[in-house]
Design a protein around this motif. Structure first.
Motif, short mmCIF file in Angstrom:
data_model
loop_
_atom_site.label_atom_id
_atom_site.label_comp_id
_atom_site.label_asym_id
_atom_site.label_seq_id
_atom_site.Cartn_x
_atom_site.Cartn_y
_atom_site.Cartn_z
N ALA A 90 0.67 -1.08 -0.06
CA ALA A 90 0.16 -0.10 0.17
C ALA A 90 0.87 1.28 0.01
CB ALA A 90 -0.86 0.03 1.31
N ASP A 91 1.97 1.30 0.58
CA ASP A 91 2.91 2.60 0.61
C ASP A 91 3.51 2.86 -0.82
OD1 ASP A 91 4.30 0.03 0.88
OD2 ASP A 91 6.12 1.17 1.76
N HIS A 92 3.20 1.91 -1.94
CA HIS A 92 3.45 2.28 -3.10
C HIS A 92 2.44 2.12 -4.16
CE1 HIS A 92 8.01 1.45 -2.59
NE2 HIS A 92 7.48 0.84 -1.52
N GLY A 93 1.23 1.76 -3.77
CA GLY A 93 0.08 1.50 -4.70
C GLY A 93 -1.15 2.30 -3.90
N GLY A 94 -0.99 2.69 -2.69
CA GLY A 94 -2.26 3.44 -2.15
C GLY A 94 -2.75 4.56 -2.99
N GLY A 95 -1.91 5.39 -3.51
CA GLY A 95 -2.42 6.35 -4.39
C GLY A 95 -2.88 6.18 -5.72
N LEU A 96 -2.87 4.93 -6.08
CA LEU A 96 -3.40 4.49 -7.46
C LEU A 96 -4.81 5.08 -7.78
CD1 LEU A 96 -1.65 1.05 -8.33
CD2 LEU A 96 -1.31 3.34 -9.19
#
Length: 277
Positions: A73-79
């Motif tokens: 989530a710290d790499h894809g939470g903003g998707l």
């Protein structure tokens, strides 16, 4: 080639009247411009990356492709925020990035997987892929030299419940322009030393620069890898003809120890800066 750091654990200081104040979070997001096209590499933990992009005068609607390094989530939470701002760019990820992932923290087991994402925007991969001229993803790093110790706290869904993660959902982005070769690495869960060896074996040449996290610390405990292991990583990095730009999961203590060995070949990155190659 330009790389704008949109989200990182630290942020560049603002300057009244000249530079806005940038936000930071435990996450990573990089906007790359290579051969006239824009590629988003990771989207941080939230919409912060988009806020920082706006502060830098960057339009996420102009991004042609997005690449997710792995299913945390710290790499894809903003998707979801990215997909709301950009109506056409596909998101390239390893198929297994969509599986549930967990962190075994002092407070207990925590879900750290991706939020729900629209299937029609996803391009699910089962290995490496060419994303047009000068851009390719690299996955399935096989080596286990100096495998990060704190991987033991990271889990994936197994038949009987959570089991140790094998990081088959991790991938990296290799960019090339005007003779410069730059490798974007999300967390290097498979180990930065193994990743460089994999790039050499697959492409016949090491990158000129590596940008990303080296996973030499645990974000939940704040502890770094033992000094002797950091020194071994530093020796391996020093033997490769690369420059390194890191932050995120590398950790302050590990960075300081790497810096002693690598000197000006190692630089820290923060949200709000732009790298040019």
């Amino acid at each position: 080639m330009k790389l704008w750091i949109l989200a990182e654990n630290t942020a560049a200081a603002g300057n009244a009247g000249a530079m806005p104040t940038f936000g930071c979070e435990h996450g990573l997001s990089i906007l790359a411009e290579c051969r006239g096209r824009k590629i988003l590499f990771d989207a941080g933990a939230s919409g912060l990356f988009a806020e920082n992009a706006a502060r830098m005068g960057l339009s996420l609607a102009e991004v042609g492709d997005a690449v997710l390094s792995h299913g945390h989530a710290d790499h894809g939470g903003g998707l979801p925020v990215f997909l709301s701002l950009n109506q056409s760019a596909p998101v390239w990820m390893q198929r297994r990035a969509l599986e549930p992932h967990f962190s075994n923290r002092p407070s207990g087991l925590a879900f750290i997987g991706l939020p729900p994402l629209p299937a029609e925007r996803l391009r699910l991969l089962d290995g490496d892929a060419q994303l047009g001229e000068g851009a390719r993803t690299l996955s399935h790093v096989e080596g286990r030299t100096l495998w990060p110790l704190y991987n033991r706290t990271l889990l994936m869904e197994g038949e009987g419940g959570p089991v140790p993660d094998d990081f088959a959902h991790e991938q990296h982005l290799l960019l090339e322009e005007n003779g410069a070769r730059v490798l974007l690495a999300g967390c290097c869960h498979c180990g930065i030393v193994n990743l460089l060896q994999s790039v050499l074996e697959k492409t016949g040449r090491l990158p000129d620069a590596v940008v990303g996290g080296f996973h030499l610390s645990s974000p939940s405990s704040g502890q770094s890898e033992p000094p002797e292991r950091i020194d071994a990583v530093a020796d391996a990095l020093a033997a490769a003809p690369c420059r390194y730009y890191t932050g995120h999961c590398t950790g302050d203590a590990a960075f300081a120890r790497l810096k002693e060995r690598l000197g000006d070949r190692l630089e820290a990155v923060s949200a709000g800066i732009c790298l040019q190659f």
